[in-house]
Write an enzyme that holds these catalytic residues in place. Structure first.
Site, PDB file in Angstrom:
ATOM      1  N   TYR A  52       0.804  -1.112  -0.170  1.00 31.71           N
ATOM      2  CA  TYR A  52       0.371  -0.265   0.477  1.00 31.71           C
ATOM      3  C   TYR A  52       0.693   1.355  -0.289  1.00 31.71           C
ATOM      4  CZ  TYR A  52      -3.490   3.031   1.736  1.00 31.71           C
ATOM      5  OH  TYR A  52      -4.760   3.995   2.463  1.00 31.71           O
ATOM      6  N   ASP A  66      -1.255  14.955   7.204  1.00 34.50           N
ATOM      7  CA  ASP A  66      -1.964  14.382   6.010  1.00 34.50           C
ATOM      8  C   ASP A  66      -2.998  15.118   5.827  1.00 34.50           C
ATOM      9  OD1 ASP A  66      -2.827  12.187   4.568  1.00 34.50           O
ATOM     10  OD2 ASP A  66      -3.609  11.297   5.946  1.00 34.50           O
ATOM     11  N   ASP A  93      -3.669   5.610  -1.833  1.00 35.53           N
ATOM     12  CA  ASP A  93      -4.684   6.041  -0.938  1.00 35.53           C
ATOM     13  C   ASP A  93      -3.960   7.186  -2.347  1.00 35.53           C
ATOM     14  OD1 ASP A  93      -5.320   8.190   0.326  1.00 35.53           O
ATOM     15  OD2 ASP A  93      -4.090   7.585   1.862  1.00 35.53           O
ATOM     16  N   ASP A  95      -6.514   9.590  -2.256  1.00 34.06           N
ATOM     17  CA  ASP A  95      -7.760  10.621  -1.283  1.00 34.06           C
ATOM     18  C   ASP A  95      -8.542  11.179  -2.027  1.00 34.06           C
ATOM     19  OD1 ASP A  95      -5.743  10.736   0.734  1.00 34.06           O
ATOM     20  OD2 ASP A  95      -3.992  12.708  -0.080  1.00 34.06           O
ATOM     21  N   HIS A 120      -7.723   4.114  -4.176  1.00 29.91           N
ATOM     22  CA  HIS A 120      -8.797   4.282  -3.484  1.00 29.91           C
ATOM     23  C   HIS A 120      -8.932   5.784  -3.728  1.00 29.91           C
ATOM     24  CE1 HIS A 120      -7.694   5.539   0.438  1.00 29.91           C
ATOM     25  NE2 HIS A 120      -6.792   4.882   0.279  1.00 29.91           N
ATOM     26  N   GLU A 122     -12.221   8.726  -2.021  1.00 32.42           N
ATOM     27  CA  GLU A 122     -12.635   9.283  -0.845  1.00 32.42           C
ATOM     28  C   GLU A 122     -13.790  10.328  -0.964  1.00 32.42           C
ATOM     29  OE1 GLU A 122      -9.721   9.791   1.555  1.00 32.42           O
ATOM     30  OE2 GLU A 122     -10.000  11.890   2.364  1.00 32.42           O
ATOM     31  N   CYS A 130      -7.364  12.911   7.786  1.00 32.39           N
ATOM     32  CA  CYS A 130      -6.633  11.532   8.471  1.00 32.39           C
ATOM     33  C   CYS A 130      -8.020  10.925   8.732  1.00 32.39           C
ATOM     34  CB  CYS A 130      -6.202  11.346   9.510  1.00 32.39           C
ATOM     35  SG  CYS A 130      -6.107   9.700  10.193  1.00 32.39           S
ATOM     36  N   ARG A 165     -14.050   5.014  -0.721  1.00 28.81           N
ATOM     37  CA  ARG A 165     -13.492   4.604   0.533  1.00 28.81           C
ATOM     38  C   ARG A 165     -14.913   5.556   1.144  1.00 28.81           C
ATOM     39  NH1 ARG A 165      -8.919   7.194   4.181  1.00 28.81           N
ATOM     40  NH2 ARG A 165      -9.407   8.913   5.556  1.00 28.81           N
ATOM     41  N   GLU A 195     -14.858   3.708   5.953  1.00 28.07           N
ATOM     42  CA  GLU A 195     -13.735   4.121   7.200  1.00 28.07           C
ATOM     43  C   GLU A 195     -14.063   4.286   8.662  1.00 28.07           C
ATOM     44  OE1 GLU A 195     -10.520   4.750   7.921  1.00 28.07           O
ATOM     45  OE2 GLU A 195      -9.559   6.421   7.472  1.00 28.07           O
ATOM     46  N   ASN A 217      -9.444  -1.112   7.476  1.00 20.26           N
ATOM     47  CA  ASN A 217      -7.707  -0.029   7.940  1.00 20.26           C
ATOM     48  C   ASN A 217      -7.760  -0.731   9.211  1.00 20.26           C
ATOM     49  OD1 ASN A 217      -5.787   1.804   8.137  1.00 20.26           O
ATOM     50  ND2 ASN A 217      -7.866   3.559   7.673  1.00 20.26           N
TER      51      ASN A 217
HETATM   52  C1  LIG Z   1      -5.127   4.339   5.636  1.00 23.52           C
HETATM   53  C2  LIG Z   1      -5.093   6.227   5.483  1.00 23.52           C
HETATM   54  O1  LIG Z   1      -5.256   7.311   5.299  1.00 23.52           O
HETATM   55  C3  LIG Z   1      -3.701   6.699   5.352  1.00 23.52           C
HETATM   56  O2  LIG Z   1      -3.236   7.637   4.175  1.00 23.52           O
HETATM   57  O3  LIG Z   1      -2.563   5.264   5.105  1.00 23.52           O
HETATM   58  C4  LIG Z   1      -5.098   7.071   7.281  1.00 23.52           C
HETATM   59  C5  LIG Z   1      -3.678   6.369   7.882  1.00 23.52           C
HETATM   60  C6  LIG Z   1      -4.198   7.312   9.325  1.00 23.52           C
HETATM   61  O4  LIG Z   1      -3.724   8.312   9.254  1.00 23.52           O
HETATM   62  O5  LIG Z   1      -3.349   6.463  10.047  1.00 23.52           O
HETATM   63  C7  LIG Z   1      -6.303   7.144   7.599  1.00 23.52           C
HETATM   64  O6  LIG Z   1      -6.922   8.357   7.618  1.00 23.52           O
HETATM   65  O7  LIG Z   1      -6.993   6.160   8.020  1.00 23.52           O
HETATM   66 MG   LIG Z   2      -4.701   8.294   3.727  1.00 21.64          MG
END
Ligand SMILES: C[C@](O)(C(=O)O)[C@H](CC(=O)O)C(=O)O
Ligand SMILES: [Mg+2]
Length: 310
Positions: A52, A66, A93, A95, A120, A122, A130, A165, A195, A217
């Protein structure tokens, strides 16, 4: 040598067939976030099924939170570097798709060219955050469905996996999140990523509501418990995702080593827990390059020894 021996299209087909026709070994596909391309050979070597590229990791590596600050170019470059190193399918990812439908279409094609097997998208607003933090916002269901439809239309390889997502559980509740996921499947999503599910029963409800594979996840320090692979397989989840786990593990070790060095003035005590030089060379297949070089450039030198091997 040079790592991946399979083409992007073979990796996509392998992922699709593992999802469509699960065997005992592929009932649950375990995708591990590669915090560096080097880590993919370890992931493959330990028998995991997928790699991933996490948005959280790509941004953290750049020293950024993030929150949608990374660009498509940065994510695609990382995705290509990771995909190059492995025969495993790479899930990325993407986004929010870096914009609305037209941008999403471009995102899909750029990532497809990076050699990935799936991505994916979202339903958060731009800029996203996040999925395990508070204060998330989602776009209307129709807008998110348009993102998915645009992604499906834009892919040139029908085997590229488009996963939808939904972040709506924390905002609108589980029922609304499920309705959204159903709409995204109607728009063409091949798989779904609900999520921040809180219980196994939540997953069970999603699994029974959609007829596409469901991802769980398993990010640490998030809102959900760290369910085991066996628990997830029992409720019908098909992909277990460990997105940031390797980065957290590695950075934990880095911090401990730096503390030891700062305190004791030597790393002598840490060496036994480090990756050895030999193991590092194994992971990058140093020997393979040597063999290749020796085959191509062999020549006799005056003393009878083969060149470059002497
Ligand atoms: C899965 C996720 O989108 C990621 O970017 O890895 C994040 C992981 C995290 O920040 O712990 C998420 O939004 O869950
Ligand atoms: Mg992410």
């Amino acid at each position: 040598m040079l790592h991946a021996a399979t083409t992007a299209s073979q990796k996509r087909q392998a992922l699709r067939s593992a999802l469509v026709q699960p065997t005992e070994g592929t009932a649950l596909l375990r995708f591990i976030g590669a915090f560096t391309p080097l880590s993919t050979s370890l992931v493959a070597g330990k028998g995991f099924e997928g790699v991933y590229v996490s948005g959280a990791v790509v941004s953290a590596e750049l020293g950024l939170p993030d929150i949608g600050l990374t660009t498509l170019t940065e994510v695609a470059a990382r995705a290509a570097q990771v995909a190059r190193t492995t025969d495993l399918p790479v899930l990325v990812d993407a986004d929010t798709g870096f914009g609305e439908p037209m941008n999403v279409a471009r995102t899909v094609q750029v990532l497809e060219d990076a050699g990935i097997a799936g991505l994916h998208l979202e339903d958060q607003v731009n800029p996203k955050r996040c999925g395990h933090l508070d204060g998330k916002q989602v776009v209307p269901r129709e807008v998110a469905a348009q993102r998915i439809a645009a992604a499906v239309r834009a892919r040139r390889d029908p085997d590229l996996l488009i996963m939808a997502r939904s972040d709506a559980r924390a905002v609108e509740g589980l029922d609304a999140a499920i309705e959204r996921l159903k709409a995204y499947v109607d728009a063409g999503a091949d798989a779904v990523f609900p999520e921040a599910m809180l219980t196994l029963a939540d997953y069970e409800r999603v699994v029974s509501a959609v007829d596409v594979p469901v991802l769980a996840n398993l990010t640490e320090f998030g809102k959900a418990p760290l369910f085991t692979h066996a628990q997830l397989a029992d409720v019908g989840v098909r992909i277990a995702l460990h997105p940031v786990s390797l980065l957290r593990t590695a950075m934990g070790a880095v911090e401990r080593a730096l503390d030891a060095l700062a305190t004791t003035g030597t790393l002598e005590g840490e060496v036994s827990s480090m990756l050895t030089r030999a193991r590092l060379y194994e992971l990058i297949d140093y020997a393979g390059y040597n063999d290749f070089d020796a085959d191509v450039f062999t020549f006799e030198v005056p003393d009878g020894k083969k060149g470059l091997q002497a």
